[in-house]
Design a protein around this motif. Sequence first.
Motif, PDB file in Angstrom:
ATOM      1  N   UNK A 190     -56.381  35.293-123.900  1.00  0.00           N
ATOM      2  CA  UNK A 190     -56.170  35.243-122.499  1.00  0.00           C
ATOM      3  C   UNK A 190     -54.855  34.737-121.860  1.00  0.00           C
ATOM      4  N   UNK A 191     -54.863  33.775-122.424  1.00  0.00           N
ATOM      5  CA  UNK A 191     -53.233  33.334-122.408  1.00  0.00           C
ATOM      6  C   UNK A 191     -52.034  34.236-121.684  1.00  0.00           C
ATOM      7  N   UNK A 192     -52.263  35.003-122.002  1.00  0.00           N
ATOM      8  CA  UNK A 192     -51.120  36.035-121.445  1.00  0.00           C
ATOM      9  C   UNK A 192     -51.451  36.376-120.324  1.00  0.00           C
ATOM     10  N   UNK A 193     -52.539  36.630-119.660  1.00  0.00           N
ATOM     11  CA  UNK A 193     -53.692  37.394-118.461  1.00  0.00           C
ATOM     12  C   UNK A 193     -52.494  36.227-117.424  1.00  0.00           C
ATOM     13  N   UNK A 194     -52.204  36.930-115.908  1.00  0.00           N
ATOM     14  CA  UNK A 194     -51.926  36.639-114.887  1.00  0.00           C
ATOM     15  C   UNK A 194     -52.294  35.588-114.710  1.00  0.00           C
ATOM     16  N   UNK A 195     -53.269  35.437-114.668  1.00  0.00           N
ATOM     17  CA  UNK A 195     -54.105  34.472-113.999  1.00  0.00           C
ATOM     18  C   UNK A 195     -54.898  33.308-114.610  1.00  0.00           C
ATOM     19  N   UNK A 196     -53.891  33.180-115.782  1.00  0.00           N
ATOM     20  CA  UNK A 196     -54.695  32.123-116.638  1.00  0.00           C
ATOM     21  C   UNK A 196     -54.617  30.843-116.418  1.00  0.00           C
ATOM     22  N   UNK A 197     -53.635  30.994-115.570  1.00  0.00           N
ATOM     23  CA  UNK A 197     -53.906  29.199-114.955  1.00  0.00           C
ATOM     24  C   UNK A 197     -54.993  28.483-113.488  1.00  0.00           C
ATOM     25  N   UNK A 198     -55.636  29.522-113.394  1.00  0.00           N
ATOM     26  CA  UNK A 198     -56.810  29.653-112.503  1.00  0.00           C
ATOM     27  C   UNK A 198     -57.623  29.815-113.378  1.00  0.00           C
ATOM     28  N   UNK A 199     -57.910  30.349-114.558  1.00  0.00           N
ATOM     29  CA  UNK A 199     -59.155  29.891-115.792  1.00  0.00           C
ATOM     30  C   UNK A 199     -59.813  29.234-116.043  1.00  0.00           C
ATOM     31  N   UNK A 200     -60.998  28.392-115.675  1.00  0.00           N
ATOM     32  CA  UNK A 200     -61.673  27.617-115.728  1.00  0.00           C
ATOM     33  C   UNK A 200     -62.918  27.896-116.845  1.00  0.00           C
ATOM     34  N   UNK A 201     -62.672  27.027-118.238  1.00  0.00           N
ATOM     35  CA  UNK A 201     -64.004  27.518-119.036  1.00  0.00           C
ATOM     36  C   UNK A 201     -64.916  27.004-119.261  1.00  0.00           C
ATOM     37  N   UNK A 202     -66.857  27.268-119.274  1.00  0.00           N
ATOM     38  CA  UNK A 202     -67.435  25.604-120.454  1.00  0.00           C
ATOM     39  C   UNK A 202     -68.399  26.634-121.139  1.00  0.00           C
ATOM     40  N   UNK A 203     -68.441  26.397-121.976  1.00  0.00           N
ATOM     41  CA  UNK A 203     -68.750  26.969-123.317  1.00  0.00           C
ATOM     42  C   UNK A 203     -69.790  25.308-123.789  1.00  0.00           C
ATOM     43  N   UNK A 204     -69.713  25.810-125.420  1.00  0.00           N
ATOM     44  CA  UNK A 204     -70.320  24.086-125.940  1.00  0.00           C
ATOM     45  C   UNK A 204     -69.250  24.057-126.384  1.00  0.00           C
ATOM     46  N   UNK A 205     -69.293  21.872-126.400  1.00  0.00           N
ATOM     47  CA  UNK A 205     -68.454  21.268-126.558  1.00  0.00           C
ATOM     48  C   UNK A 205     -68.965  20.535-127.709  1.00  0.00           C
ATOM     49  N   UNK A 206     -69.969  20.625-128.939  1.00  0.00           N
ATOM     50  CA  UNK A 206     -70.702  19.842-129.211  1.00  0.00           C
ATOM     51  C   UNK A 206     -71.211  18.782-128.887  1.00  0.00           C
ATOM     52  N   UNK A 207     -72.017  19.094-128.231  1.00  0.00           N
ATOM     53  CA  UNK A 207     -72.951  18.132-127.739  1.00  0.00           C
ATOM     54  C   UNK A 207     -74.131  18.853-127.559  1.00  0.00           C
ATOM     55  N   UNK A 208     -75.366  17.818-128.582  1.00  0.00           N
ATOM     56  CA  UNK A 208     -76.471  18.824-128.442  1.00  0.00           C
ATOM     57  C   UNK A 208     -77.548  17.735-129.271  1.00  0.00           C
ATOM     58  N   UNK A 209     -78.911  18.100-129.054  1.00  0.00           N
ATOM     59  CA  UNK A 209     -79.815  16.498-129.774  1.00  0.00           C
ATOM     60  C   UNK A 209     -80.961  17.928-129.486  1.00  0.00           C
ATOM     61  N   UNK A 210     -82.554  17.052-130.005  1.00  0.00           N
ATOM     62  CA  UNK A 210     -83.302  17.396-129.957  1.00  0.00           C
ATOM     63  C   UNK A 210     -84.040  17.614-128.313  1.00  0.00           C
ATOM     64  N   UNK A 211     -84.068  18.550-127.364  1.00  0.00           N
ATOM     65  CA  UNK A 211     -84.183  18.632-126.698  1.00  0.00           C
ATOM     66  C   UNK A 211     -84.717  19.894-125.018  1.00  0.00           C
ATOM     67  N   UNK A 212     -84.845  19.271-124.155  1.00  0.00           N
ATOM     68  CA  UNK A 212     -85.594  21.042-123.519  1.00  0.00           C
ATOM     69  C   UNK A 212     -83.855  22.355-123.705  1.00  0.00           C
ATOM     70  N   UNK A 213     -84.418  22.898-123.753  1.00  0.00           N
ATOM     71  CA  UNK A 213     -83.075  24.647-123.048  1.00  0.00           C
ATOM     72  C   UNK A 213     -82.375  23.401-121.844  1.00  0.00           C
ATOM     73  N   UNK A 214     -82.788  23.516-121.083  1.00  0.00           N
ATOM     74  CA  UNK A 214     -82.174  23.305-119.785  1.00  0.00           C
ATOM     75  C   UNK A 214     -80.986  22.190-120.412  1.00  0.00           C
ATOM     76  N   UNK A 215     -82.002  21.232-120.448  1.00  0.00           N
ATOM     77  CA  UNK A 215     -81.317  19.665-120.753  1.00  0.00           C
ATOM     78  C   UNK A 215     -80.273  19.989-121.933  1.00  0.00           C
ATOM     79  N   UNK A 216     -79.997  20.674-122.894  1.00  0.00           N
ATOM     80  CA  UNK A 216     -79.233  21.158-123.300  1.00  0.00           C
ATOM     81  C   UNK A 216     -77.647  22.132-122.955  1.00  0.00           C
ATOM     82  N   UNK A 217     -77.845  22.571-121.829  1.00  0.00           N
ATOM     83  CA  UNK A 217     -76.977  23.608-121.243  1.00  0.00           C
ATOM     84  C   UNK A 217     -76.325  22.024-119.872  1.00  0.00           C
TER      85      UNK A 217
END
Length: 800
Positions: A703-730
């Motif tokens: 989306x870097x060419x889109x008009x509103x890219x500067x206001x885009x804030x993305x959450x996703x997987x950032x290489x944090x994990x372990x054996x845990x519960x589903x919600x703790x994982x997020x």
Amino acid sequence: MDTALDLHSPLTEDELRRLDAYWRAANYLTVGQIYLLDNPLLREPLQPEHVKPRLLGHWGTSPGLNLLYAHLNRVIVNRDLSAIYVTGPGHGGPALVANTWLEGTYSELYHAVSQDERGMARLFRQFSFPGGIPSHVAPEVPGSIHEGGELGYALMHAYGAAFDNPDLLVACVIGDGEAETGPLAGSWLSNVFLNPARDGAVLPILHLNGYKIANPTILDRIPTDDLLELMRGYGHQPYVVAGDDPATVHQALAATLDRAVDEIAEIQRRARSGGTVERPRWPMIILRTPKGWTGPREVDGKRVEGTYRAHQVPVSEVRTNPEHLAELERWLRSYRPEELFDATGAPVADLATLPPRGDRRMSANPATNGGRVLRELELPDFRDYAVDVKQPGTPMAGSTGALGPWVRDVIAANPQTFRLFGPDEVVSNRLGAAFEVTDRTFVAGTSDGDDHLSPDGRVMEVLSEHLCQGWLEGYLLTGRHGIFTSYEAFIHIVDSMVNQHAKWLKVTRAIPWREPLASLNYLLSSHVWRQDHNGFSHQDPGFIDHVMNKKAEVVRVYLPPDGNTLLSTMDHCLRSRHYINVVVAGKQPAPNWLTMEEAIQHCRRGLGIWDWASNDEGSEPDVVLACAGDVPTLETLAAADLLHQHLPELKVRVVNVVDLMRLQPPSEHPHGLPDNEFDTIFTRDKQIIFAYHGYPWLIHRLTYRRTNHDNLHVRGYKEEGTTTTPFDMVMLNDLDRFHLVIDVIDRVPGLASRAAHLRQEMVDARQACRDYTRRYGEDDPRVAEWRWIRETDPALRGGQ
């Protein structure tokens, strides 16, 4: 050296003479492609200007490939066989091009490269030359289904081609360098899955010429008895043909091929006569001949033939070194081209009668151009398998579990043209309904207690992603259909194979005679957000990023948020042609959001506003909550619910993305959303909080060419994990509902001060959930049992 088997001599003197002449012609054409720019028939003494300025290509394996091709043609003609040729040492490209030109197919498809002196000159000039053809057995080569640029996949492609092709013989040449790779080593087990009653046959030919680029090959140096026992252990009856005297090797190879084909025919006859199908001992051939056979024996006082020096270009610096130029000319003239080609440059009549005719030519076999023989699947109406969604968020059901009955009926309706592939994970990924109509393919021994094993099974399970990928590629390349289901983290094992297949699809789009293939379909489940039980090693959504690096006209990525969108998506993927489709969907019980009709419409759009979850209708939103992926969708809707409860005056727009390519502009991808439509949905200036299934930077890249890219804030997987519960994982990756609400408070102008209390509440809620998991080992019921309950409010449902 002497031949290793005491066999009769099946070739008459005339047959031997003609077969050897054909081999010499193919060798001459091979050397000409590597070296010559002009003077293709040596009508005049060879001059420096007749030689290419850049010498590229691989000679060492080529004479063996030419030898086998010529002998296989003899068998095809004598027995009227349907056969194809898979070339593991794909860098021997000039050999295959030479043979396809000799038997006429090349000139039929490329009229300018005619069977005459002018066409031969073009044949030579184009090889490894700017504006010409690649040096490998590339898609441009008629009869090729395997480029062989990356070693290791020849034998699995060969078996994929043989499955459900009962009349096909696949001759697969395996280079001894390739035989050192892990994927090829695993491929020998493929005969456990080949049913002689229903499938075709594979004839593996292990070509031992002794050397790689700079080192000896392992299988050439181990004792022959060990090699033979290794092949027997893999279920083969090996036959050795070895020598460096052409006449002797011709006779031995002809006799051995006759014996091997006879044994294959007898295996199939027994299996097809109605008796019990058991795993036979299939024949295979070990061909031991010198590397670079018939080439220069020595250059500059150093031995070449039979050494690593023959691997690529045995004679270099030909334009500037007169001795090397003379050596090249002696080499070319040693094949006696004046005996092989007539005054026009065409193969002499004696050679022209040797190859098979029409579709019996290996370079013209319809199976090698899979789109020619491709038949549409009979697909049951996916609407009949709909999850009954009476209101958003209900029922709780796994997406792949909803898909399973549909896949079951696809298998039942297409008993010869569709297979399901997976590394021992079909049941784990909730597609076990398939076993209501079929079994796992298995031709080895079985024991009491085995589950759904039979020679006639349509589910291909083996604990090797390489084999699943290679079998499916071979199956698709020869005109059939399939799905590969895998754990998301471990599909990375085939990253490099995906590269090769994507390149094949990209190149063949521009080859007019190549017909479109069925798409390569991945269904990835057990994904990053539901691998909390297996832990960090099983948590990786990066396959999407890898696939997105391929050409836009080839790849598609879908993230259906629930069961009905998955059904619609998979129906679309199985109907598509010439793509790599990646579909990521969960298997665990999860909320279902859309009715089937809503899901169909949403999938057609690729992305869209979910009116029932938004409260901005008739006005501009204050914030856009976007999501892609089933767990990010769940967390986004839970965040929207919190905002609706605590900040009811805040105008929230919820946007869900199914087709990831829609985020790109049309200039970057055919599915791309035009800028004005993108701005209409995502706004030109409002804050966008995007919850994404994978690594966040991919969304920014799209989306870097889109008009509103500067206001885009993305959450996703950032290489944090372990054996845990589903919600703790997020929570570990800041993708949870509470963090999304905090993002809204922090980023929407004017909201920080008046929503400070809510922000603090969200911080505390995160900590409380973390404490609960550490104390009880499961998620807080307030999270685990959350359901969307606002659907009864017409204002929030958008009137639906």
